[in-house]
Design a protein around this motif. Structure first.
Motif, PDB file in Angstrom:
ATOM      1  N   LEU A 291     -18.237 -13.180  19.496  1.00 30.31           N
ATOM      2  CA  LEU A 291     -19.503 -13.273  18.779  1.00 30.31           C
ATOM      3  C   LEU A 291     -19.659 -12.098  17.820  1.00 30.31           C
ATOM      4  N   VAL A 292     -19.293 -10.917  18.266  1.00 29.71           N
ATOM      5  CA  VAL A 292     -19.330  -9.731  17.392  1.00 29.71           C
ATOM      6  C   VAL A 292     -18.409  -9.934  16.193  1.00 29.71           C
ATOM      7  N   ASP A 293     -17.198 -10.425  16.444  1.00 27.80           N
ATOM      8  CA  ASP A 293     -16.245 -10.663  15.349  1.00 27.80           C
ATOM      9  C   ASP A 293     -16.820 -11.643  14.325  1.00 27.80           C
ATOM     10  N   GLN A 294     -17.433 -12.707  14.823  1.00 24.80           N
ATOM     11  CA  GLN A 294     -17.960 -13.748  13.935  1.00 24.80           C
ATOM     12  C   GLN A 294     -19.142 -13.235  13.126  1.00 24.80           C
TER      13      GLN A 294
ATOM     14  N   ALA B 266     -19.373  -1.060  17.458  1.00 21.65           N
ATOM     15  CA  ALA B 266     -19.026   0.254  16.887  1.00 21.65           C
ATOM     16  C   ALA B 266     -17.746   0.160  16.071  1.00 21.65           C
ATOM     17  N   ARG B 267     -16.775  -0.593  16.576  1.00 21.13           N
ATOM     18  CA  ARG B 267     -15.500  -0.782  15.861  1.00 21.13           C
ATOM     19  C   ARG B 267     -15.729  -1.503  14.540  1.00 21.13           C
ATOM     20  N   GLU B 268     -16.535  -2.555  14.563  1.00 26.91           N
ATOM     21  CA  GLU B 268     -16.778  -3.330  13.356  1.00 26.91           C
ATOM     22  C   GLU B 268     -17.573  -2.537  12.315  1.00 26.91           C
ATOM     23  N   ILE B 269     -18.496  -1.717  12.775  1.00 24.85           N
ATOM     24  CA  ILE B 269     -19.257  -0.887  11.835  1.00 24.85           C
ATOM     25  C   ILE B 269     -18.345   0.138  11.178  1.00 24.85           C
ATOM     26  N   GLU B 270     -17.389   0.671  11.927  1.00 26.78           N
ATOM     27  CA  GLU B 270     -16.409   1.581  11.336  1.00 26.78           C
ATOM     28  C   GLU B 270     -15.601   0.872  10.254  1.00 26.78           C
ATOM     29  N   PHE B 271     -15.243  -0.386  10.508  1.00 30.33           N
ATOM     30  CA  PHE B 271     -14.519  -1.167   9.497  1.00 30.33           C
ATOM     31  C   PHE B 271     -15.390  -1.360   8.248  1.00 30.33           C
TER      32      PHE B 271
ATOM     33  N   ASN C  25     -25.916   2.361   7.166  1.00 33.01           N
ATOM     34  CA  ASN C  25     -27.058   2.568   8.054  1.00 33.01           C
ATOM     35  C   ASN C  25     -28.370   2.193   7.369  1.00 33.01           C
ATOM     36  N   MET C  26     -28.468   2.478   6.072  1.00 36.83           N
ATOM     37  CA  MET C  26     -29.657   2.062   5.320  1.00 36.83           C
ATOM     38  C   MET C  26     -29.786   0.550   5.322  1.00 36.83           C
ATOM     39  N   SER C  27     -28.675  -0.147   5.150  1.00 37.60           N
ATOM     40  CA  SER C  27     -28.696  -1.610   5.137  1.00 37.60           C
ATOM     41  C   SER C  27     -29.222  -2.169   6.450  1.00 37.60           C
ATOM     42  N   PHE C  28     -28.762  -1.608   7.562  1.00 36.27           N
ATOM     43  CA  PHE C  28     -29.233  -2.066   8.869  1.00 36.27           C
ATOM     44  C   PHE C  28     -30.716  -1.758   9.056  1.00 36.27           C
TER      45      PHE C  28
END
Length: 212
Positions: free
Chosen positions: A62-65, A127-132, A165-168
């Protein structure tokens, strides 16, 4: 793809959609059981295991998608507001951004809430996806003329982190406005928030222009 494979894929996607719905309806992902997700789509619990080993496996997919969806959105809209040419264009970019949030609020809610949620597996995956996302945006930044004077890659990484972070923050605040206000009050609050976001971008880019 055979009809059987297509139906299996539909059932798999239905489970992912159900988990997303349940985890953005006042619940956390870690509080949702396998049985609840299966019941949401009309499957018996044993049928769940034909698609996922457990809830952790479902959470990771779900995170990946969701991340793939947000990555595409942030990249497209990022190109627009990163290459702004004044307050009018910046405002247009922010308006496009919030329209996109309106179109897929659950994806934003899930990533924001579960970033600090109770499921360690999901938290690590996010956390991994945000780093990407940060790395991809930093690569985009270094190609733009606006940032040619910034020589240190670590500085671009910091800038990229701020923008992500601003976007979120914008997304979550926008979703909250839709929950708190209605009609004319909502429209007034939304316009005020868009103006505040425009000012944030302008201040950020003014600092970038004078970066030594």
């Amino acid at each position: 793809m055979s009809i059987r494979d297509e139906r299996k894929q539909q059932s798999r996607q239905a489970l992912l959609d159900a988990a997303l719905h349940l985890s953005t309806s006042g619940r956390s992902f870690s509080s949702i059981s396998l049985r609840e997700v299966a019941r949401e789509v009309g499957l018996v619990p044993t049928a769940f295991y034909r698609h996922f080993q457990d809830m952790d496996a479902l959470g990771q997919e779900l995170v990946d998608q969701v991340s793939l969806h947000l990555k595409s959105l942030i990249h497209q809209l990022g190109q627009s507001y990163l290459q702004h040419g004044g307050s009018a264009k910046t405002r247009t970019s922010i308006e496009l951004f919030v329209q996109a949030v309106n179109h897929s609020p659950q994806q934003w809610q899930f990533m924001i809430a579960e970033r600090w949620g109770g499921s360690e597996t999901v938290r690590i995956a996010i956390a991994r996806e945000i780093e990407f996302l940060i790395e991809d945006l930093a690569i985009d930044l270094c190609k733009l003329e606006t940032f040619k004077h910034i020589k240190e890659s670590k500085d671009l990484q910091v800038l990229s982190t701020i923008l992500i972070n601003m976007s979120f923050t914008w997304a979550m605040s926008w979703i909250s406005l839709n929950r708190q206000f209605q009609d004319e009050n909502l429209s007034e609050k939304q316009q005020l928030y868009i103006q505040q976001a425009v000012i944030q971008v302008q201040l950020l880019f003014r600092g970038i222009a004078n970066w030594q």
